[in-house]
Design a protein around this motif. Structure first.
Motif, PDB file in Angstrom:
ATOM      1  N   GLU A  14      -0.991 -43.282  11.724  1.00  0.00           N
ATOM      2  CA  GLU A  14      -2.343 -43.298  11.152  1.00  0.00           C
ATOM      3  C   GLU A  14      -2.369 -42.459   9.880  1.00  0.00           C
ATOM      4  OE1 GLU A  14      -6.594 -41.388  12.410  1.00  0.00           O
ATOM      5  OE2 GLU A  14      -5.534 -42.526  13.951  1.00  0.00           O
ATOM      6  N   ARG A  15      -3.130 -42.927   8.892  1.00  0.00           N
ATOM      7  CA  ARG A  15      -3.219 -42.222   7.607  1.00  0.00           C
ATOM      8  C   ARG A  15      -4.663 -41.917   7.262  1.00  0.00           C
ATOM      9  NH1 ARG A  15       0.902 -44.252   3.031  1.00  0.00           N
ATOM     10  NH2 ARG A  15       2.745 -43.546   4.132  1.00  0.00           N
ATOM     11  N   ARG A  16      -4.823 -40.826   6.531  1.00  0.00           N
ATOM     12  CA  ARG A  16      -6.103 -40.467   5.930  1.00  0.00           C
ATOM     13  C   ARG A  16      -5.814 -40.110   4.478  1.00  0.00           C
ATOM     14  NH1 ARG A  16      -9.105 -37.835  10.450  1.00  0.00           N
ATOM     15  NH2 ARG A  16      -9.129 -39.492  11.992  1.00  0.00           N
ATOM     16  N   VAL A  17      -6.632 -40.627   3.585  1.00  0.00           N
ATOM     17  CA  VAL A  17      -6.451 -40.365   2.161  1.00  0.00           C
ATOM     18  C   VAL A  17      -7.731 -39.742   1.619  1.00  0.00           C
ATOM     19  CG1 VAL A  17      -5.991 -41.411  -0.096  1.00  0.00           C
ATOM     20  CG2 VAL A  17      -4.851 -42.312   1.949  1.00  0.00           C
ATOM     21  N   TYR A  18      -7.569 -38.626   0.930  1.00  0.00           N
ATOM     22  CA  TYR A  18      -8.694 -37.912   0.332  1.00  0.00           C
ATOM     23  C   TYR A  18      -8.411 -37.741  -1.157  1.00  0.00           C
ATOM     24  CZ  TYR A  18      -9.084 -36.486   5.234  1.00  0.00           C
ATOM     25  OH  TYR A  18      -9.154 -36.469   6.600  1.00  0.00           O
ATOM     26  N   THR A  19      -9.308 -38.230  -1.992  1.00  0.00           N
ATOM     27  CA  THR A  19      -9.170 -38.042  -3.436  1.00  0.00           C
ATOM     28  C   THR A  19     -10.319 -37.177  -3.915  1.00  0.00           C
ATOM     29  OG1 THR A  19      -8.058 -40.163  -3.714  1.00  0.00           O
ATOM     30  CG2 THR A  19      -9.068 -39.196  -5.684  1.00  0.00           C
ATOM     31  N   ALA A  20      -9.988 -36.158  -4.685  1.00  0.00           N
ATOM     32  CA  ALA A  20     -10.997 -35.253  -5.215  1.00  0.00           C
ATOM     33  C   ALA A  20     -11.988 -36.020  -6.083  1.00  0.00           C
ATOM     34  CB  ALA A  20     -10.333 -34.148  -6.027  1.00  0.00           C
ATOM     35  N   PRO A  21     -13.250 -35.620  -6.065  1.00  0.00           N
ATOM     36  CA  PRO A  21     -14.248 -36.302  -6.888  1.00  0.00           C
ATOM     37  C   PRO A  21     -14.237 -35.868  -8.354  1.00  0.00           C
ATOM     38  CG  PRO A  21     -15.299 -34.624  -5.550  1.00  0.00           C
ATOM     39  CD  PRO A  21     -13.857 -34.658  -5.149  1.00  0.00           C
ATOM     40  N   GLU A  22     -13.415 -34.862  -8.693  1.00  0.00           N
ATOM     41  CA  GLU A  22     -13.357 -34.377 -10.064  1.00  0.00           C
ATOM     42  C   GLU A  22     -12.009 -33.741 -10.342  1.00  0.00           C
ATOM     43  OE1 GLU A  22     -14.094 -31.477  -7.341  1.00  0.00           O
ATOM     44  OE2 GLU A  22     -15.932 -32.448  -7.964  1.00  0.00           O
ATOM     45  N   GLU A  23     -11.804 -33.361 -11.598  1.00  0.00           N
ATOM     46  CA  GLU A  23     -10.586 -32.647 -11.958  1.00  0.00           C
ATOM     47  C   GLU A  23     -10.533 -31.319 -11.228  1.00  0.00           C
ATOM     48  OE1 GLU A  23     -10.744 -32.285 -16.217  1.00  0.00           O
ATOM     49  OE2 GLU A  23      -9.870 -34.277 -16.508  1.00  0.00           O
ATOM     50  N   PHE A  24      -9.313 -30.827 -11.039  1.00  0.00           N
ATOM     51  CA  PHE A  24      -9.102 -29.586 -10.311  1.00  0.00           C
ATOM     52  C   PHE A  24      -9.817 -28.415 -10.970  1.00  0.00           C
ATOM     53  CE2 PHE A  24      -6.696 -26.166  -8.393  1.00  0.00           C
ATOM     54  CZ  PHE A  24      -6.637 -26.610  -7.080  1.00  0.00           C
ATOM     55  N   GLY A  25      -9.669 -28.253 -12.281  1.00  0.00           N
ATOM     56  CA  GLY A  25     -10.366 -27.211 -13.021  1.00  0.00           C
ATOM     57  C   GLY A  25      -9.634 -25.880 -13.024  1.00  0.00           C
ATOM     58  N   ALA A  26      -9.764 -25.175 -14.121  1.00  0.00           N
ATOM     59  CA  ALA A  26      -9.101 -23.882 -14.260  1.00  0.00           C
ATOM     60  C   ALA A  26      -9.704 -22.823 -13.349  1.00  0.00           C
ATOM     61  CB  ALA A  26      -9.173 -23.424 -15.721  1.00  0.00           C
ATOM     62  N   ALA A  27     -11.007 -22.901 -13.100  1.00  0.00           N
ATOM     63  CA  ALA A  27     -11.661 -21.875 -12.286  1.00  0.00           C
ATOM     64  C   ALA A  27     -11.120 -21.854 -10.857  1.00  0.00           C
ATOM     65  CB  ALA A  27     -13.167 -22.104 -12.267  1.00  0.00           C
ATOM     66  N   ALA A  28     -10.755 -22.996 -10.321  1.00  0.00           N
ATOM     67  CA  ALA A  28     -10.270 -23.053  -8.942  1.00  0.00           C
ATOM     68  C   ALA A  28      -9.042 -22.172  -8.756  1.00  0.00           C
ATOM     69  CB  ALA A  28      -9.961 -24.497  -8.539  1.00  0.00           C
ATOM     70  N   GLY A  29      -8.076 -22.288  -9.651  1.00  0.00           N
ATOM     71  CA  GLY A  29      -6.870 -21.459  -9.564  1.00  0.00           C
ATOM     72  C   GLY A  29      -7.163 -19.988  -9.746  1.00  0.00           C
ATOM     73  N   ARG A  30      -8.016 -19.675 -10.719  1.00  0.00           N
ATOM     74  CA  ARG A  30      -8.370 -18.280 -10.976  1.00  0.00           C
ATOM     75  C   ARG A  30      -9.053 -17.663  -9.755  1.00  0.00           C
ATOM     76  NH1 ARG A  30     -11.163 -19.143 -15.144  1.00  0.00           N
ATOM     77  NH2 ARG A  30     -13.250 -18.991 -14.296  1.00  0.00           N
TER      78      ARG A  30
END
Length: 166
Positions: A14-30
């Protein structure tokens, strides 16, 4: 043994696929770097990141494996807003068996991440004292909008029968 039922066995693959609704963004990493106490300037300083040969800032490698932070998954009844298989095994407790990660390329702020999870296997075993266990192995691949493989994650979840020997 009886934890691995036919109903569960058919879920292997069984598989589940999740695609982000937007770009990752620099703030996420920071922000993730700050949250885990990793002050590496690769996550916040554009000039430093470029001096290290990167196109720009990046994120701590394991952030990509936190599917819940970008996959827009609705919270479950217990409030968890992350990937689960929804496996219900009454009379068991769940134990995380661990994860194994492999990273191929750093995340870039412009990346749109897709996580593809798959149940790889289910195996019944007994503990040394004879208690039944069901070991569920799953794997995930994380790609960007160009289909480039960024990371993989192999995860093990163990369901242990309650009440000792079964």
């Amino acid at each position: 043994m009886g934890l691995l039922t036919d109903e569960l066995r058919v879920r292997i693959g069984e598989r589940r696929v999740y695609t982000a609704p937007e770009e990752f963004g620099a703030a996420a990493g920071r922000y993730f770097g700050l949250a885990i106490g990793d002050t590496n300037p690769l996550y916040s300083d554009l000039e430093y990141a470029r001096a290290q040969g990167l196109a720009g800032v990046t994120a701590p490698p394991t952030l990509i494996c936190e599917t819940n932070q970008y996959a827009n998954i609705a919270p479950d009844p217990e409030g968890y807003a992350g990937h689960t298989w929804g496996l219900e095994l009454p009379g068991t407790r769940t134990v995380r068996g661990g994860n194994s990660y492999e990273f191929f390329r750093r995340i870039r702020p412009e990346d749109v991440i897709t996580a593809t999870w798959e149940i790889a296997d289910m195996t019944e075993k007994r503990t040394g004292s004879g208690t039944e266990m069901l070991i569920v192995a799953s794997r995930a691949s994380y790609t960007n909008q160009h289909g480039e493989l960024l990371a993989t994650n192999e995860e093990t979840i163990i369901f242990v029968a309650l009440g000792g020997n079964s």
